[in-house]
Design an enzyme around this catalytic site. Structure first.
Site, short mmCIF file in Angstrom:
data_model
loop_
_atom_site.label_atom_id
_atom_site.label_comp_id
_atom_site.label_asym_id
_atom_site.label_seq_id
_atom_site.Cartn_x
_atom_site.Cartn_y
_atom_site.Cartn_z
N ASP A 136 0.84 -1.21 0.00
CA ASP A 136 0.00 0.00 0.00
C ASP A 136 0.87 1.25 0.00
OD1 ASP A 136 -3.10 -0.67 0.92
OD2 ASP A 136 -1.69 -2.13 1.72
N THR A 189 -6.83 -4.98 0.56
CA THR A 189 -5.60 -5.22 1.33
C THR A 189 -5.71 -6.47 2.20
OG1 THR A 189 -5.01 -2.87 1.37
CG2 THR A 189 -4.04 -4.27 3.06
#
Length: 272
Positions: free
Chosen positions: A51, A86
């Site tokens: 990320d 995620t």
């Protein structure tokens, strides 16, 4: 106007290549074996090294090429999710993961790019990984084969990690033939445009503008529709709140059928 169109197409072309680069970063972090996981707000809201690195790469690349990005003519805003899905990424459900870059003009989503870093990952060790889907309103959407769910079938795709009673009640009210619980807003919209699901139903304030901007464009470009649970269009100007507080309802076809089945109790609980 012609100048604005030229800038938009330059921005879309840059977003396409930047999303591919971010997808490469996402794959590299997995290969290196250290995800660097941290919890943001709760155990299901995670952030990884991928990320952070992908976000840095996307933002720095856009800033170099478009230093006055938020103001072009009136207002052009870019919404970025460097790693959508995620939690699924940390659990090895790699086909759920996408990189999202959405472009909005005067509050309306008008162009978007979705990169799937692990598309084709189950095809064997020699498979070429990744694909990039992109679209512009009025031009079309590209990088995939448009398919529809068989007529009469009601297949719902919804959240895998962020369910609650409102989500369950809303999905049940759709009288579905099947329910697919998967991660990532980008992944769910891909399910709609590739004929795996009829509707994306998320009766919760869990997702944000960077989750929906790019996917909305791809869906709208092929005749679909994405709104909040009340049927309101989402707004993407730079002052808007980031949370989609009234949830998401999206379909490729037959939007009115699904919108008509949203329970009043769900609508009352979700304030736009």
């Amino acid at each position: 106007m012609a100048s604005s169109h030229t800038v938009l197409m330059r921005l879309v072309a840059s977003a396409y290549s930047i999303a591919q680069k971010a997808g490469t970063i996402v794959r590299r972090v997995i290969a290196e074996g250290d995800l660097g996981i941290v919890e943001k707000t709760c155990p299901t809201d995670l952030q990884t090294k991928a990320d952070r690195l992908a976000q840095m790469s996307i933002c720095s690349s856009l800033a170099r090429k478009f230093p006055k990005l938020t103001i072009i003519g009136e207002e052009l805003v870019v919404w970025v999710d460097p790693l959508d899905g995620t939690k699924e990424y940390t659990e090895g459900l790699l086909d759920n993961v996408t990189v999202l870059i959405g472009i909005a003009y005067e509050g309306k989503a008008i162009a978007g790019v979705i990169n799937q870093p692990y598309y084709n990952y189950q095809a064997g060790p020699d498979a070429v990984l990744g694909r990039t889907i992109w679209g512009v309103l009025g031009l079309g959407a590209f990088g995939f084969q448009l398919k529809e769910v068989p007529a009469g079938k009601h297949i719902i795709t919804t959240t895998r990690s962020h369910s609650n009673q409102l989500v369950t009640d809303c999905v049940t009210a759709m009288n579905p033939d099947d329910v697919l619980r998967v991660g990532g807003a980008g992944n769910k919209i891909i399910q709609l445009i590739e004929g795996k699901a009829s509707a994306y139903v998320f009766a919760s304030p869990g997702c944000k503008k960077w989750d929906t901007c790019a996917p909305e464009v791809i869906l709208h470009a092929v005749g679909g529709k994405l709104t909040d649970i009340h049927g309101n269009a989402l707004q993407y100007n730079k002052e808007v709140k980031h949370m989609n507080s009234a949830g998401v309802l999206a379909t490729l076809r037959n939007y009115d059928y699904y919108a008509s089945r949203v329970p009043e109790s769900v609508k009352n609980a979700l304030v736009p």
